[in-house]
Motif scaffolding. Structure first.
Motif, PDB file in Angstrom:
ATOM      1  N   ALA A  20      26.452  -5.662  34.402  1.00  0.00           N
ATOM      2  CA  ALA A  20      25.191  -5.977  35.080  1.00  0.00           C
ATOM      3  C   ALA A  20      25.376  -6.713  36.408  1.00  0.00           C
ATOM      4  O   ALA A  20      24.384  -7.032  37.061  1.00  0.00           O
ATOM      5  CB  ALA A  20      24.314  -6.818  34.152  1.00  0.00           C
ATOM      6  N   GLY A  21      26.612  -6.981  36.797  1.00  0.00           N
ATOM      7  CA  GLY A  21      26.846  -7.683  38.057  1.00  0.00           C
ATOM      8  C   GLY A  21      26.433  -9.140  38.026  1.00  0.00           C
ATOM      9  O   GLY A  21      25.984  -9.684  39.038  1.00  0.00           O
ATOM     10  N   LEU A  22      26.581  -9.785  36.854  1.00  0.00           N
ATOM     11  CA  LEU A  22      26.205 -11.182  36.702  1.00  0.00           C
ATOM     12  C   LEU A  22      27.419 -12.092  36.886  1.00  0.00           C
ATOM     13  O   LEU A  22      28.511 -11.787  36.408  1.00  0.00           O
ATOM     14  CB  LEU A  22      25.625 -11.430  35.309  1.00  0.00           C
ATOM     15  CG  LEU A  22      24.265 -10.825  34.989  1.00  0.00           C
ATOM     16  CD1 LEU A  22      23.988 -10.927  33.489  1.00  0.00           C
ATOM     17  CD2 LEU A  22      23.176 -11.522  35.773  1.00  0.00           C
ATOM     18  N   ARG A  23      27.229 -13.217  37.578  1.00  0.00           N
ATOM     19  CA  ARG A  23      28.223 -14.275  37.515  1.00  0.00           C
ATOM     20  C   ARG A  23      28.143 -14.897  36.128  1.00  0.00           C
ATOM     21  O   ARG A  23      27.079 -14.898  35.506  1.00  0.00           O
ATOM     22  CB  ARG A  23      27.975 -15.322  38.599  1.00  0.00           C
ATOM     23  CG  ARG A  23      28.072 -14.765  40.010  1.00  0.00           C
ATOM     24  CD  ARG A  23      28.035 -15.864  41.062  1.00  0.00           C
ATOM     25  NE  ARG A  23      26.812 -16.652  41.015  1.00  0.00           N
ATOM     26  CZ  ARG A  23      25.657 -16.268  41.549  1.00  0.00           C
ATOM     27  NH1 ARG A  23      25.560 -15.087  42.153  1.00  0.00           N
ATOM     28  NH2 ARG A  23      24.584 -17.045  41.484  1.00  0.00           N
ATOM     29  N   GLU A  24      29.254 -15.471  35.686  1.00  0.00           N
ATOM     30  CA  GLU A  24      29.295 -15.923  34.300  1.00  0.00           C
ATOM     31  C   GLU A  24      30.020 -17.253  34.178  1.00  0.00           C
ATOM     32  O   GLU A  24      31.014 -17.515  34.871  1.00  0.00           O
ATOM     33  CB  GLU A  24      30.031 -14.883  33.441  1.00  0.00           C
ATOM     34  CG  GLU A  24      30.132 -15.257  31.977  1.00  0.00           C
ATOM     35  CD  GLU A  24      31.204 -14.467  31.241  1.00  0.00           C
ATOM     36  OE1 GLU A  24      31.128 -14.419  30.003  1.00  0.00           O
ATOM     37  OE2 GLU A  24      32.117 -13.932  31.902  1.00  0.00           O
ATOM     38  N   ALA A  25      29.513 -18.093  33.283  1.00  0.00           N
ATOM     39  CA  ALA A  25      30.204 -19.320  32.896  1.00  0.00           C
ATOM     40  C   ALA A  25      29.950 -19.555  31.417  1.00  0.00           C
ATOM     41  O   ALA A  25      28.932 -19.126  30.864  1.00  0.00           O
ATOM     42  CB  ALA A  25      29.721 -20.512  33.713  1.00  0.00           C
TER      43      ALA A  25
END
Length: 307
Positions: free
Chosen positions: A213-218
């Motif tokens: 989905a093209g999400l940044r993640e943490a």
């Protein structure tokens, strides 16, 4: 016929009817249950999510069971003697792979049954932090893209087990893949309205979905049963949330959310709904099937990032 005689005749008829009803009912209650054997091939999976995926593709032609129960933590599971006994009668044993079931190799050595790994062929994402740095992230089934590889591997495994039903397995698999693709398309459309394209969870179980989905993640910890919620991990996520102005945080159903609650308190971000990863919920819960799990999580994440 005198009236009294007529009444006696009616009473006798009623009594006879009652006797017949009682006899029939008693016979019905005492009738033994059907003892027809279930001769379908028996497939054993490591956890409930895979069990439902396999059952969906199987379409009733195979009998599918999960080693672990609904709600169980899969990473550090300890097989019981009864698990080993159940596995001895399996016609096929299926696991996720990618190091998810750390206990499974020892388990498999005790079982004489064919074996299939559903993640075979998935492009892995390496874990970047923690004790498992450099190893593959095992949660590929949470990606609607990678899960299609799981479906293909399931079709292949079941086709070898029950070749008379190959056409059904293939049709069921194609339908499940189409449903997964539709869910991802809708998720991407929902995220178009998001102010922040960043996903923050307790466990790093959504790396494959984030890639889709093209999400940044943490995340606070990469894998359950790793070091969970250390001060350093919490500080790192607090920094990410503040720098990216993340509005909503999430945690999974099989872990303690207290560490994420600390992040929310420190940043002012709200806690979103519970996400499901390693286990289905059971028939009355929100994610009784694999497809429901993916749909529910995507809807929960989209709502949290767009409201």
């Amino acid at each position: 016929m005198p009236q009294s005689t007529r009444r006696q005749s009616v009473r006798a008829m009623v009594l006879r009817c009652l006797v017949l009803v009682l006899v029939a009912t008693g016979c019905a209650r005492q009738a033994p249950p059907s003892s027809a054997p279930d001769d379908r091939p028996r497939v054993l999976t490591t956890f409930s999510v895979l069990a439902d995926l396999v059952d969906t593709v199987g379409g009733g032609h195979v009998r599918v069971e999960s080693i672990t129960k609904v709600g169980a933590e899969i990473h550090g599971y300890e097989p019981t003697p009864s698990d080993l006994v159940r596995a001895q009668d399996a016609d096929l044993v299926i696991d996720n792979g990618l190091g998810l079931e750390r206990w499974f190799e020892r388990f498999l050595n005790s079982v004489d049954a064919p074996h299939a790994v559903l993640s075979d062929g998935v492009e892995p994402i390496d874990i970047r932090t923690g004790d498992y740095r450099g190893r593959a992230n095992p949660h590929a089934w949470m990606s609607p893209v990678a899960a299609q590889t799981y479906v293909d591997n399931t079709v292949e495994a079941l086709s070898g087990l029950a070749p008379d039903h190959v056409a059904d397995f293939e049709a069921n698999g194609e339908q499940l893949k189409a449903d997964l693709a539709d869910l991802l398309t809708g998720f991407r459309e929902d995220l178009a309205d998001a102010d922040v394209a960043a996903l923050v969870t307790c466990e790093g179980a959504f790396s494959y979905l984030a890639r889709d989905a093209g999400l940044r993640e943490a995340f606070i910890w990469p894998v359950n049963a790793d070091s969970e919620g250390t001060p350093r991990q919490i500080r790192s996520v607090i920094t990410f949330v503040e720098e990216n102005r993340v509005p909503t945080l999430f945690c999974e159903s099989t872990v303690n959310p207290s560490a994420q609650e600390q992040v929310a308190l420190a940043t002012g971000a709200r806690l979103g709904g519970t996400l499901y990863v390693d286990s289905l919920s059971g028939p009355e819960g929100p994610v009784p099937t694999f497809l429901d799990l993916i749909r529910y999580d995507l809807d929960t994440i989209a709502e949290g990032l767009t409201r």
